[in-house]
Design an enzyme around this catalytic site. Structure first.
Site, PDB file in Angstrom:
ATOM      1  N   HIS A 135      20.978  15.663 -26.074  1.00  0.00           N
ATOM      2  CA  HIS A 135      19.522  15.501 -26.141  1.00  0.00           C
ATOM      3  C   HIS A 135      18.906  16.772 -25.602  1.00  0.00           C
ATOM      4  O   HIS A 135      19.561  17.549 -24.890  1.00  0.00           O
ATOM      5  CB  HIS A 135      19.081  14.276 -25.321  1.00  0.00           C
ATOM      6  CG  HIS A 135      19.597  14.270 -23.901  1.00  0.00           C
ATOM      7  ND1 HIS A 135      19.022  14.985 -22.877  1.00  0.00           N
ATOM      8  CD2 HIS A 135      20.677  13.659 -23.345  1.00  0.00           C
ATOM      9  CE1 HIS A 135      19.698  14.779 -21.759  1.00  0.00           C
ATOM     10  NE2 HIS A 135      20.723  13.992 -22.015  1.00  0.00           N
ATOM     11  N   HIS A 176      24.623   2.877 -18.394  1.00  0.00           N
ATOM     12  CA  HIS A 176      23.515   3.146 -17.477  1.00  0.00           C
ATOM     13  C   HIS A 176      23.763   2.556 -16.081  1.00  0.00           C
ATOM     14  O   HIS A 176      22.828   2.138 -15.398  1.00  0.00           O
ATOM     15  CB  HIS A 176      22.206   2.605 -18.055  1.00  0.00           C
ATOM     16  CG  HIS A 176      21.703   3.400 -19.206  1.00  0.00           C
ATOM     17  ND1 HIS A 176      20.751   2.950 -20.075  1.00  0.00           N
ATOM     18  CD2 HIS A 176      22.035   4.639 -19.644  1.00  0.00           C
ATOM     19  CE1 HIS A 176      20.523   3.873 -20.995  1.00  0.00           C
ATOM     20  NE2 HIS A 176      21.288   4.903 -20.764  1.00  0.00           N
ATOM     21  N   TYR A 234      34.773   5.214 -23.847  1.00  0.00           N
ATOM     22  CA  TYR A 234      34.625   4.066 -22.939  1.00  0.00           C
ATOM     23  C   TYR A 234      35.468   2.930 -23.504  1.00  0.00           C
ATOM     24  O   TYR A 234      35.177   2.431 -24.594  1.00  0.00           O
ATOM     25  CB  TYR A 234      33.148   3.663 -22.846  1.00  0.00           C
ATOM     26  CG  TYR A 234      32.254   4.870 -22.627  1.00  0.00           C
ATOM     27  CD1 TYR A 234      31.997   5.361 -21.347  1.00  0.00           C
ATOM     28  CD2 TYR A 234      31.729   5.571 -23.726  1.00  0.00           C
ATOM     29  CE1 TYR A 234      31.225   6.501 -21.162  1.00  0.00           C
ATOM     30  CE2 TYR A 234      30.957   6.711 -23.546  1.00  0.00           C
ATOM     31  CZ  TYR A 234      30.708   7.168 -22.270  1.00  0.00           C
ATOM     32  OH  TYR A 234      29.947   8.303 -22.095  1.00  0.00           O
ATOM     33  N   ARG A 270      33.162  10.591 -19.452  1.00  0.00           N
ATOM     34  CA  ARG A 270      32.153  11.421 -20.112  1.00  0.00           C
ATOM     35  C   ARG A 270      32.212  12.803 -19.462  1.00  0.00           C
ATOM     36  O   ARG A 270      32.459  12.906 -18.253  1.00  0.00           O
ATOM     37  CB  ARG A 270      30.742  10.821 -19.977  1.00  0.00           C
ATOM     38  CG  ARG A 270      29.666  11.659 -20.650  1.00  0.00           C
ATOM     39  CD  ARG A 270      28.340  10.920 -20.863  1.00  0.00           C
ATOM     40  NE  ARG A 270      27.682  10.455 -19.669  1.00  0.00           N
ATOM     41  CZ  ARG A 270      27.690   9.206 -19.231  1.00  0.00           C
ATOM     42  NH1 ARG A 270      28.352   8.275 -19.900  1.00  0.00           N
ATOM     43  NH2 ARG A 270      27.055   8.879 -18.125  1.00  0.00           N
ATOM     44  N   GLU A 324      29.743  16.168 -19.439  1.00  0.00           N
ATOM     45  CA  GLU A 324      28.409  16.600 -19.875  1.00  0.00           C
ATOM     46  C   GLU A 324      28.054  17.948 -19.291  1.00  0.00           C
ATOM     47  O   GLU A 324      28.091  18.140 -18.068  1.00  0.00           O
ATOM     48  CB  GLU A 324      27.352  15.574 -19.430  1.00  0.00           C
ATOM     49  CG  GLU A 324      25.941  15.987 -19.782  1.00  0.00           C
ATOM     50  CD  GLU A 324      24.901  14.908 -19.493  1.00  0.00           C
ATOM     51  OE1 GLU A 324      25.128  14.086 -18.579  1.00  0.00           O
ATOM     52  OE2 GLU A 324      23.868  14.903 -20.181  1.00  0.00           O
ATOM     53  N   GLU A 326      27.533  16.083 -24.396  1.00  0.00           N
ATOM     54  CA  GLU A 326      28.068  15.047 -23.522  1.00  0.00           C
ATOM     55  C   GLU A 326      28.865  13.960 -24.237  1.00  0.00           C
ATOM     56  O   GLU A 326      28.465  12.788 -24.263  1.00  0.00           O
ATOM     57  CB  GLU A 326      26.942  14.409 -22.705  1.00  0.00           C
ATOM     58  CG  GLU A 326      25.722  13.968 -23.493  1.00  0.00           C
ATOM     59  CD  GLU A 326      24.690  13.279 -22.592  1.00  0.00           C
ATOM     60  OE1 GLU A 326      25.075  12.334 -21.888  1.00  0.00           O
ATOM     61  OE2 GLU A 326      23.520  13.682 -22.606  1.00  0.00           O
ATOM     62  N   HIS A 374      27.301   6.500 -28.048  1.00  0.00           N
ATOM     63  CA  HIS A 374      26.039   7.238 -27.854  1.00  0.00           C
ATOM     64  C   HIS A 374      26.102   8.577 -28.566  1.00  0.00           C
ATOM     65  O   HIS A 374      27.153   8.983 -29.055  1.00  0.00           O
ATOM     66  CB  HIS A 374      25.706   7.391 -26.361  1.00  0.00           C
ATOM     67  CG  HIS A 374      26.730   8.132 -25.548  1.00  0.00           C
ATOM     68  ND1 HIS A 374      26.886   9.505 -25.605  1.00  0.00           N
ATOM     69  CD2 HIS A 374      27.656   7.698 -24.651  1.00  0.00           C
ATOM     70  CE1 HIS A 374      27.837   9.876 -24.761  1.00  0.00           C
ATOM     71  NE2 HIS A 374      28.345   8.800 -24.179  1.00  0.00           N
ATOM     72  N   ASP A 417       0.817  -1.219   0.000  1.00  0.00           N
ATOM     73  CA  ASP A 417       0.000   0.000   0.000  1.00  0.00           C
ATOM     74  C   ASP A 417       0.853   1.272   0.000  1.00  0.00           C
ATOM     75  O   ASP A 417       0.403   2.331   0.405  1.00  0.00           O
ATOM     76  CB  ASP A 417      -0.942  -0.003   1.215  1.00  0.00           C
ATOM     77  CG  ASP A 417      -0.168  -0.051   2.521  1.00  0.00           C
ATOM     78  OD1 ASP A 417       1.069  -0.230   2.464  1.00  0.00           O
ATOM     79  OD2 ASP A 417      -0.789   0.093   3.582  1.00  0.00           O
ATOM     80  N   HIS A 466      15.373  13.710 -20.611  1.00  0.00           N
ATOM     81  CA  HIS A 466      15.404  13.556 -22.066  1.00  0.00           C
ATOM     82  C   HIS A 466      14.124  14.223 -22.548  1.00  0.00           C
ATOM     83  O   HIS A 466      13.078  13.592 -22.644  1.00  0.00           O
ATOM     84  CB  HIS A 466      15.449  12.077 -22.471  1.00  0.00           C
ATOM     85  CG  HIS A 466      16.721  11.404 -22.051  1.00  0.00           C
ATOM     86  ND1 HIS A 466      16.892  10.046 -22.005  1.00  0.00           N
ATOM     87  CD2 HIS A 466      17.915  11.929 -21.646  1.00  0.00           C
ATOM     88  CE1 HIS A 466      18.123   9.758 -21.590  1.00  0.00           C
ATOM     89  NE2 HIS A 466      18.759  10.886 -21.362  1.00  0.00           N
ATOM     90  N   ASP A 470      21.498  18.133 -15.784  1.00  0.00           N
ATOM     91  CA  ASP A 470      22.094  16.856 -16.225  1.00  0.00           C
ATOM     92  C   ASP A 470      23.593  17.085 -16.445  1.00  0.00           C
ATOM     93  O   ASP A 470      23.989  17.633 -17.464  1.00  0.00           O
ATOM     94  CB  ASP A 470      21.395  16.421 -17.521  1.00  0.00           C
ATOM     95  CG  ASP A 470      21.836  15.041 -18.001  1.00  0.00           C
ATOM     96  OD1 ASP A 470      22.601  14.374 -17.301  1.00  0.00           O
ATOM     97  OD2 ASP A 470      21.392  14.661 -19.101  1.00  0.00           O
ATOM     98  N   ASP A 522      27.353  10.998 -13.196  1.00  0.00           N
ATOM     99  CA  ASP A 522      26.338  11.623 -14.058  1.00  0.00           C
ATOM    100  C   ASP A 522      25.130  11.835 -13.172  1.00  0.00           C
ATOM    101  O   ASP A 522      24.414  10.882 -12.849  1.00  0.00           O
ATOM    102  CB  ASP A 522      26.028  10.698 -15.241  1.00  0.00           C
ATOM    103  CG  ASP A 522      25.018  11.307 -16.217  1.00  0.00           C
ATOM    104  OD1 ASP A 522      24.360  12.305 -15.858  1.00  0.00           O
ATOM    105  OD2 ASP A 522      24.895  10.769 -17.329  1.00  0.00           O
TER     106      ASP A 522
END
Ligand code: GLY
Ligand code: MN
Ligand code: MN
Length: 467
Positions: free
Chosen positions: A362, A247, A416, A433, A435, A412, A358, A40, A369, A275, A264
């Site tokens: 975006h 991710h 890798y 990365r 960004e 970004e 990638h 609940d 996004h 971001d 990130d």
């Protein structure tokens, strides 16, 4: 979180939407449902972005109806003393017009009873097609109730359209209020990144066992300490090789002296996301190979930033990034010239994809996004085809979006390096990365996330200072 703008701002947005609905159109925009987490207990409620864009209203159990003549009707939770004791204050229908500027308001319990009458004699009904599971069936039910009255002379809308096609275009250009909130969200996130970097160096110098969750805790503290409601997305805090998992989530892996950490993370403030990604040496000092790759990613980001300006295309920053990365991968020996050829060959064959898989950005806004077409609306008919060199698939291309002042996007790039034959061992398991978030303007773009430095020397300096 309370509404941050005067309700006239939302009224103006509703009026702009109404003007696009056609002569007899009507739009239905529900907020998000509450979602059970276990038994609940629900997940923390987060409003629907389209609904919030038009109302500034953050309670669950609400639905907005906007008619082409500009009249807006809100359905919201009724006042209920017992529920308010358990769950908190409800605005209620009686107060909603004064507080939110809508023309009329009713209890959400009356939605099924009242909507058929609102839809009657309309030509077209607009609602979000893809964001609310089950909504299309409910609309059908309301339309069937209208159809049941056709013998009394009622007309039933014959057309259904996706209201997101209109709202996406509106949301794509951020007005001054939105830009202001996004700058503030970015500032909070930037300070959170600095805090996490400094904690890492401090703990390692003290000989402590640092885990990814320690750095995540710093981010969360900094977000909430400055009034942000929550992270805009699940923070990625990736130590060492975990940075090569795109991710990855903040978890419990050790943050080791000599390795890099990729964070990130960005907060959401008053409905708007930030971001940011920074990659830093856990102990505050880059090694030679780490620094070489870092400087390459930063150079590729510099090229992307230079390509981000009104009149350029959305794809331009990505192409600029790839050009720099392709050359750098050859220069550093990540790719073997004897096998892959020149930088242009690396681009044409997508050989860079082994290390950069990638896109470079975006849209950013209420959603991390964010919505908005990546194709230039006036040029959707200009279709070209090409064969993808890696998959062999035929790809359909359309001209990418022309950037305009007020659009907000991320920049970004990354690299890798998973261990593989022929890849120099000194680069194995390094993931980087960088960004930043950019508001497009006529002169170029405003990077609103540079409250956290990006140059390797500056990162080393702040990690020394904070230690
Ligand atoms: N944090 C999600 C992204 O960078 O796209
Ligand atoms: Mn991003
Ligand atoms: Mn990100």
């Amino acid at each position: 979180m309370s509404s941050t703008f005067p309700h006239s701002l939302y009224a103006q947005r509703r009026a702009r939407l109404a003007a696009q609905l056609g002569a007899d159109g009507i739009a239905i925009i529900p907020t998000a449902p509450e979602r059970p987490r276990n038994r609940d207990t629900d997940f923390l409620f987060r409003h629907d972005s389209y609904f919030y864009y038009l109302t500034g209203f953050i309670e669950p159990g609400a639905c907005l109806v906007v008619a082409a003549d500009g009249r807006s009707t809100l359905f919201c939770q009724p006042k209920d003393l017992e529920r308010e004791i358990w769950d908190g204050y409800r605005l209620g229908p009686a107060a909603a017009p004064g507080t939110l500027g809508v023309d009329a308001a009713h209890s959400i319990a009356e939605l099924d009873a009242k909507l058929p009458r609102l839809l009657e004699n309309r030509s077209c009904v607009w609602y979000p097609f893809a964001t609310h599971a089950g909504l299309a069936a409910r609309v059908e039910g309301w339309l069937n109730a209208v159809r049941a009255r056709v013998r009394y002379g009622a007309l039933c809308p014959a057309e259904q359209n996706d209201v997101c096609t209109l709202l996406d275009e509106m949301r794509l250009i951020k007005d001054a209020h939105e830009q202001d909130i996004m700058r503030r969200a970015s500032d909070i996130s930037a300070r959170a990144h600095i805090r996490a970097m400094q904690r890492s160096a401090r703990m390692l110098r003290a000989g402590q066992d640092v885990r990814e969750y320690h750095l995540d805790a710093e981010l969360l503290h900094a977000f909430r300490d400055e009034g942000s409601q929550y992270p805009a997305y699940s923070s990625i805090v990736a130590a060492g090789a975990n940075a090569c998992v795109l991710h990855y989530r903040a978890d419990a892996a050790p943050v080791r002296d000599g390795e890099l950490v990729l964070i990130d993370a960005g907060c959401e403030l008053d409905g708007y996301a930030s971001d940011i990604t920074r990659t830093f040496p856990a102990n505050g000092r880059f090694t030679g190979p780490q620094r070489a790759l870092y400087d390459l990613v930063l150079a590729s980001q510099d090229a992307a930033v230079a390509a981000t300006k009104a009149g350029a295309r959305f794809n331009d920053p990505h192409d600029a990034t790839v050009a720099v990365l392709a050359q750098g991968m050859l220069d550093l020996g990540l790719l073997d010239r004897n096998k892959v050829g020149t930088a242009q060959d690396v681009i044409d064959t997508r050989a860079y994809f082994q290390f950069y898989m990638h896109r470079t950005g975006h849209w950013l806004g209420m959603d991390v996004h964010d919505c908005g077409s990546y194709v230039e609306p006036g040029e959707v008919g200009q279709v070209s085809e090409r064969k993808d060199p890696l998959s062999g698939e035929t790809i359909t291309n359309r001209p990418s979006r022309v950037l305009r002042p007020g659009m907000v996007l991320t920049i970004e790039p990354g690299i890798y390096v998973r261990p593989a034959d022929g890849v120099p061992a000194q680069f194995h398991n390094i993931g980087i990365r960088i960004e930043d978030d950019a508001i497009v303007n006529d002169a170029g773009c405003e990077l609103i996330t540079r409250g956290v430095p990006v140059k390797a020397d500056e990162i080393e300096a702040l990690m020394r200072d904070g230690a």
